[in-house]
Design a protein around this motif. Structure first.
Motif, mmCIF file in Angstrom:
data_model
loop_
_atom_site.group_PDB
_atom_site.id
_atom_site.type_symbol
_atom_site.label_atom_id
_atom_site.label_comp_id
_atom_site.label_asym_id
_atom_site.label_seq_id
_atom_site.Cartn_x
_atom_site.Cartn_y
_atom_site.Cartn_z
ATOM 1 N N ARG A 193 46.985 43.467 45.496
ATOM 2 C CA ARG A 193 46.752 44.498 46.518
ATOM 3 C C ARG A 193 47.153 45.879 46.002
ATOM 4 O O ARG A 193 46.481 46.876 46.264
ATOM 5 C CB ARG A 193 47.525 44.157 47.802
ATOM 6 N N PHE A 194 48.259 45.941 45.270
ATOM 7 C CA PHE A 194 48.715 47.215 44.707
ATOM 8 C C PHE A 194 47.704 47.755 43.697
ATOM 9 O O PHE A 194 47.333 48.941 43.737
ATOM 10 C CB PHE A 194 50.082 47.028 44.042
ATOM 11 N N PHE A 195 47.216 46.905 42.799
ATOM 12 C CA PHE A 195 46.242 47.334 41.787
ATOM 13 C C PHE A 195 44.927 47.767 42.437
ATOM 14 O O PHE A 195 44.294 48.720 41.984
ATOM 15 C CB PHE A 195 45.986 46.207 40.787
ATOM 16 N N GLU A 196 44.526 47.076 43.486
ATOM 17 C CA GLU A 196 43.299 47.460 44.194
ATOM 18 C C GLU A 196 43.456 48.839 44.834
ATOM 19 O O GLU A 196 42.546 49.673 44.772
ATOM 20 C CB GLU A 196 42.953 46.414 45.248
ATOM 21 N N ALA A 197 44.625 49.071 45.454
ATOM 22 C CA ALA A 197 44.876 50.353 46.108
ATOM 23 C C ALA A 197 44.897 51.498 45.093
ATOM 24 O O ALA A 197 44.455 52.615 45.393
ATOM 25 C CB ALA A 197 46.192 50.311 46.877
ATOM 26 N N GLU A 198 45.392 51.214 43.897
ATOM 27 C CA GLU A 198 45.470 52.237 42.851
ATOM 28 C C GLU A 198 44.173 52.323 42.046
ATOM 29 O O GLU A 198 44.068 53.128 41.117
ATOM 30 C CB GLU A 198 46.637 51.929 41.896
ATOM 31 N N LYS A 199 43.193 51.496 42.391
ATOM 32 C CA LYS A 199 41.887 51.467 41.707
ATOM 33 C C LYS A 199 42.042 51.197 40.215
ATOM 34 O O LYS A 199 41.399 51.817 39.366
ATOM 35 C CB LYS A 199 41.129 52.777 41.948
ATOM 36 N N LEU A 200 42.902 50.215 39.922
ATOM 37 C CA LEU A 200 43.118 49.781 38.542
ATOM 38 C C LEU A 200 42.351 48.507 38.229
ATOM 39 O O LEU A 200 42.126 48.190 37.055
ATOM 40 C CB LEU A 200 44.614 49.548 38.287
ATOM 41 N N ILE A 201 41.958 47.779 39.282
ATOM 42 C CA ILE A 201 41.185 46.560 39.094
ATOM 43 C C ILE A 201 40.011 46.555 40.072
ATOM 44 O O ILE A 201 40.002 47.282 41.061
ATOM 45 C CB ILE A 201 42.036 45.286 39.303
ATOM 46 N N GLU A 202 39.048 45.718 39.759
ATOM 47 C CA GLU A 202 37.888 45.516 40.622
ATOM 48 C C GLU A 202 37.911 44.075 41.111
ATOM 49 O O GLU A 202 38.249 43.160 40.357
ATOM 50 C CB GLU A 202 36.608 45.791 39.836
ATOM 51 N N THR A 203 37.583 43.875 42.370
ATOM 52 C CA THR A 203 37.573 42.536 42.966
ATOM 53 C C THR A 203 36.190 42.241 43.541
ATOM 54 O O THR A 203 35.586 43.107 44.176
ATOM 55 C CB THR A 203 38.625 42.429 44.088
ATOM 56 N N LYS A 204 35.698 41.040 43.290
ATOM 57 C CA LYS A 204 34.415 40.643 43.876
ATOM 58 C C LYS A 204 34.557 39.265 44.518
ATOM 59 O O LYS A 204 35.380 38.445 44.094
ATOM 60 C CB LYS A 204 33.306 40.635 42.835
ATOM 61 N N LEU A 205 33.745 39.029 45.543
ATOM 62 C CA LEU A 205 33.769 37.778 46.293
ATOM 63 C C LEU A 205 32.634 36.889 45.800
ATOM 64 O O LEU A 205 31.481 37.316 45.745
ATOM 65 C CB LEU A 205 33.627 38.062 47.788
ATOM 66 N N ILE A 206 32.962 35.643 45.442
ATOM 67 C CA ILE A 206 31.988 34.679 44.934
ATOM 68 C C ILE A 206 31.712 33.631 46.014
ATOM 69 O O ILE A 206 32.638 32.965 46.493
ATOM 70 C CB ILE A 206 32.501 33.986 43.659
ATOM 71 N N TYR A 207 30.437 33.509 46.389
ATOM 72 C CA TYR A 207 30.041 32.515 47.381
ATOM 73 C C TYR A 207 29.515 31.264 46.682
ATOM 74 O O TYR A 207 28.785 31.349 45.691
ATOM 75 C CB TYR A 207 28.964 33.086 48.304
ATOM 76 N N GLN A 208 29.892 30.102 47.210
ATOM 77 C CA GLN A 208 29.478 28.827 46.650
ATOM 78 C C GLN A 208 28.500 28.121 47.596
ATOM 79 O O GLN A 208 28.381 28.478 48.772
ATOM 80 C CB GLN A 208 30.701 27.929 46.423
ATOM 81 N N ASN A 209 27.809 27.139 47.056
ATOM 82 C CA ASN A 209 26.897 26.361 47.889
ATOM 83 C C ASN A 209 27.648 25.590 48.963
ATOM 84 O O ASN A 209 27.132 25.334 50.052
ATOM 85 C CB ASN A 209 26.076 25.394 47.027
ATOM 86 N N SER A 210 28.854 25.206 48.644
ATOM 87 C CA SER A 210 29.704 24.522 49.615
ATOM 88 C C SER A 210 31.146 24.974 49.409
ATOM 89 O O SER A 210 31.528 25.408 48.325
ATOM 90 C CB SER A 210 29.607 22.997 49.443
ATOM 91 N N GLY A 211 31.933 24.868 50.453
ATOM 92 C CA GLY A 211 33.330 25.290 50.359
ATOM 93 C C GLY A 211 33.488 26.780 50.621
ATOM 94 O O GLY A 211 32.518 27.516 50.826
ATOM 95 N N ARG A 212 34.723 27.216 50.615
ATOM 96 C CA ARG A 212 35.035 28.607 50.931
ATOM 97 C C ARG A 212 34.748 29.503 49.735
ATOM 98 O O ARG A 212 34.875 29.088 48.579
ATOM 99 C CB ARG A 212 36.501 28.730 51.325
ATOM 100 N N PRO A 213 34.365 30.761 49.974
ATOM 101 C CA PRO A 213 34.203 31.709 48.866
ATOM 102 C C PRO A 213 35.554 32.024 48.237
ATOM 103 O O PRO A 213 36.601 31.812 48.839
ATOM 104 C CB PRO A 213 33.598 32.943 49.546
ATOM 105 N N PHE A 214 35.521 32.518 47.024
ATOM 106 C CA PHE A 214 36.769 32.870 46.337
ATOM 107 C C PHE A 214 36.592 34.221 45.652
ATOM 108 O O PHE A 214 35.474 34.713 45.461
ATOM 109 C CB PHE A 214 37.162 31.799 45.325
ATOM 110 N N GLN A 215 37.730 34.820 45.298
ATOM 111 C CA GLN A 215 37.715 36.145 44.687
ATOM 112 C C GLN A 215 37.961 36.056 43.191
ATOM 113 O O GLN A 215 38.685 35.183 42.711
ATOM 114 C CB GLN A 215 38.779 37.036 45.318
#
Length: 232
Positions: A193-215
């Motif tokens: 969360r700290f790195f995201e707020a400081e714009k040091l990392i990029e996060t993306k959400l991955i959707y699967q055919n089944s099950g919950r998505p993950f980051q």
């Protein structure tokens, strides 16, 4: 989508710039000019967010266009793309607020880094800043950058986690990152969360055919500054 205009008199060079630009998500070329007059006309008509500007344009200088749009108060960011590497040109670009400076010839990796850095640091017109954020903005880069670490975030662990992510040079899930840098999932979430707020990392959400998505997470070029920074 970030709107981009380009002023480049060499048709072969502009072709490669177009190809490079298409490979970077989030940017759209809305205007291409091969003279200063044509470039200024397109800026007035299309109102781009970002201008890719050559310096040597026939017998004219792109610096004159840069000075003119600043004199007109145009709210447009500029990246100089040029073979000019003399002190006057570099200093003039800096004084007139270019956001990056690419010396020809350059690699796609460097071009992509410039655009990603620009996108990460681009302002929202409604955004407001604290004193610490302004200080960081005006004194950014290398060891001159200063970060304020919030409660629960330590310098040593932050550097370890970010270095693990940067060294991977790829997308990692929280599980993979936790295993690589030997940190618990609960603690890792705070650093993410700290790195995201400081714009040091990029996060993306991955959707699967089944099950919950993950980051998945990936270090941005700005992460290099953090590893060299000072902390308060």
């Amino acid at each position: 989508m970030i709107k981009v205009a380009m002023v480049e008199d060499d048709l072969d060079v502009s072709k490669y710039h177009r190809l490079f630009l298409k490979k970077v998500d989030g940017f759209e070329l809305i205007g291409e000019a091969h003279s200063l007059e044509e470039g200024l006309k397109q800026i007035h008509q299309n109102q781009p967010d970002l201008l890719l500007l050559d310096v040597y344009i026939g017998n004219t200088s792109g610096l004159d266009l840069l000075k003119q749009i600043r004199a007109e108060g145009k709210n447009i960011d500029v990246i100089l793309i040029t073979s000019a590497n003399d002190a006057y040109t570099v200093q003039t670009g800096h004084r007139y607020g270019v956001v990056d400076y690419l010396i020809k010839p350059f690699s796609f990796t460097r071009f992509q880094e410039a655009l990603n850095r620009y996108r990460a640091n681009r302002f929202d017109n409604n955004q407001t800043f604290s004193q610490q954020e302004v200080d960081r903005l005006l004194h950014k880069g290398g060891q001159n950058q200063v970060y304020t670490l919030p409660k629960g975030i330590t310098k040593a662990t932050a550097i370890r986690v970010l270095r693990c992510l940067k060294d991977a040079n790829d997308w990692l899930t929280a599980n993979e990152l936790s295993e690589r840098c030997f940190i618990s999932h609960v603690s890792l979430r705070k650093y993410i969360r700290f790195f995201e707020a400081e714009k040091l990392i990029e996060t993306k959400l991955i959707y699967q055919n089944s099950g919950r998505p993950f980051q998945q997470h990936k270090a941005l070029p700005e992460s290099s500054h953090f590893l060299k920074a000072s902390f308060i």
